[in-house]
Motif scaffolding. Structure first.
Motif, PDB file in Angstrom:
ATOM      1  N   VAL A   1      -3.388 -18.112  -4.764  1.00 41.24           N
ATOM      2  CA  VAL A   1      -4.829 -18.364  -4.889  1.00 41.24           C
ATOM      3  C   VAL A   1      -5.544 -17.112  -5.375  1.00 41.24           C
ATOM      4  N   HIS A   2      -5.242 -15.976  -4.762  1.00 46.29           N
ATOM      5  CA  HIS A   2      -5.899 -14.725  -5.148  1.00 46.29           C
ATOM      6  C   HIS A   2      -5.481 -14.278  -6.548  1.00 46.29           C
ATOM      7  N   LEU A   3      -4.241 -14.546  -6.926  1.00 46.18           N
ATOM      8  CA  LEU A   3      -3.795 -14.215  -8.279  1.00 46.18           C
ATOM      9  C   LEU A   3      -4.548 -15.045  -9.311  1.00 46.18           C
TER      10      LEU A   3
ATOM     11  N   ARG B   1       0.824  -1.209   0.000  1.00 51.31           N
ATOM     12  CA  ARG B   1       0.000   0.000   0.000  1.00 51.31           C
ATOM     13  C   ARG B   1       0.858   1.260   0.000  1.00 51.31           C
ATOM     14  N   LYS B   2       1.950   1.221   0.755  1.00 49.30           N
ATOM     15  CA  LYS B   2       2.838   2.374   0.768  1.00 49.30           C
ATOM     16  C   LYS B   2       3.512   2.545  -0.594  1.00 49.30           C
TER      17      LYS B   2
ATOM     18  N   LEU C   1      -6.430  -7.108  -6.758  1.00 55.28           N
ATOM     19  CA  LEU C   1      -6.493  -8.022  -5.619  1.00 55.28           C
ATOM     20  C   LEU C   1      -7.217  -7.412  -4.431  1.00 55.28           C
ATOM     21  N   ASN C   2      -7.902  -8.252  -3.695  1.00 53.09           N
ATOM     22  CA  ASN C   2      -8.499  -7.846  -2.423  1.00 53.09           C
ATOM     23  C   ASN C   2      -7.452  -8.063  -1.337  1.00 53.09           C
ATOM     24  N   LEU C   3      -6.661  -7.053  -1.058  1.00 54.43           N
ATOM     25  CA  LEU C   3      -5.555  -7.198  -0.116  1.00 54.43           C
ATOM     26  C   LEU C   3      -6.035  -7.562   1.285  1.00 54.43           C
TER      27      LEU C   3
END
Length: 323
Positions: free
Chosen positions: A193-195, A81-82, A176-178
């Protein structure tokens, strides 16, 4: 990032008990990197203070502090995020324990820059000579884990899923849903999995395994207790979304038919097997076939579903292979 423009590159270094190695890692980050984000994950040795002193000499360094330990995943999500807030196009993960060679960063990000991958990661299993340096128990564990994560993530072409030397393009990170990614030791596997859920193409870079006298903060007992359940939950989530929400195809049909048949065969056969042991006597051929046939058919159906899943491994659109 416009075509032909050199991307802004960021490196995230999650830190927990890496004081003896951190200065060397920071000094080895190549000049091509625009931002270095060090995340002190409530480190009891205050790794962040070392990074702050290094930041006086290297203005690329930004230090983040967690008040409570969140695990490598939590540190990386803060770092991602940074890095995005700083405008980075490609973000590389480099551990603070010196096991990764920052000189490999140009090769790691190359497929992201040319658009042939959204995510790149190291693979220690391509360098056979260097594998001799890997502790044997770790080598065995990684081999077993690699197969399990292949099935769970859907990336059947990935061999070293727990390798933490990674790079991700912002175009992929934005999808992506971080908040839904695991914060703990399951982070690297859960990222895959999220990728897969956003059809991100993954590239592996052969690299040598580097092991010194660093101590791992990973508790093996906790991994053995928790990892199987995490894998099962993520497998169910991916299969449900990919084959019953986002799409419905023959793999969906095979799963819908195969899973109930398998459960029926196992439960029915188990009940009669226990009954025969407890004195019920031998079962008839018909009873045995009624238990065995659904298991055999279900096994064939689930193998077909796996074959479809392998064929649907996300790939770049120009690799000549269909999904």
């Amino acid at each position: 990032m416009s075509l032909g423009q050199y991307p802004k590159l960021g490196v995230v270094i999650p830190c927990y008990r890496v004081v003896p190695y951190l200065e060397g890692v920071l000094a080895s980050i190549p000049a091509m990197v625009d931002h270095i984000i060090v995340v002190d994950d409530a480190c009891p040795d205050t790794s962040g203070l070392i990074a702050q002193r290094a930041a006086e000499r290297d203005k690329r360094i930004t230090v983040l502090f967690h008040e409570q330990n969140q695990g490598v995943g939590g540190a990386m999500i803060s770092g991602y995020r940074k890095a995005m807030a700083l405008g980075c196009d490609i973000i590389v993960k480099v551990d603070g324990d010196g096991q990764m060679n920052p000189d490999l960063i140009p090769a790691l990000i190359a497929p992201l820059m040319r658009g042939s991958a959204d995510y790149a990661k190291g693979n220690r299993f391509r360098e056979l000579e260097a594998l001799s340096q890997m502790p044997k128990i770790r080598l065995f564990g990684n081999s077993v884990l690699s197969f399990l994560v292949k099935a769970v993530s859907g990336y059947w072409n990935v061999m070293d899923p727990t390798n933490g030397f990674t790079a991700i393009h912002r175009r992929c990170l934005d999808k992506l849903n971080l908040d839904g990614i695991s914060r703990d030791f399951f982070f690297e596997s859960d990222m895959l999995v999220h990728l897969n859920l956003v059809d991100a193409a993954v590239h592996e870079l052969p690299m040598k395994a580097r092991y010194g006298d660093e101590a791992s903060s990973l508790k093996i007992g906790k991994v053995v207790r928790e990892f199987p359940f995490k894998l099962i939950r993520r497998l169910i989530k991916r299969v449900f979304l990919k084959y019953f929400v986002y799409d419905f195809n023959m793999a969906s049909v095979y799963i819908l038919a195969g899973v109930p048949m398998l459960m029926f065969g196992l439960i029915f056969g188990g009940i009669h097997w226990v009954d025969s042991i407890l004195g019920g006597g031998p079962k008839t051929a018909g009873t045995i076939m009624l238990a065995a046939l659904p298991v055999i058919l279900a096994f064939q159906m689930l193998l077909q579903a796996i074959q479809i899943d392998i064929h649907r491994t996300p790939r770049p659109p120009n690799d000549g292979q269909g999904r």
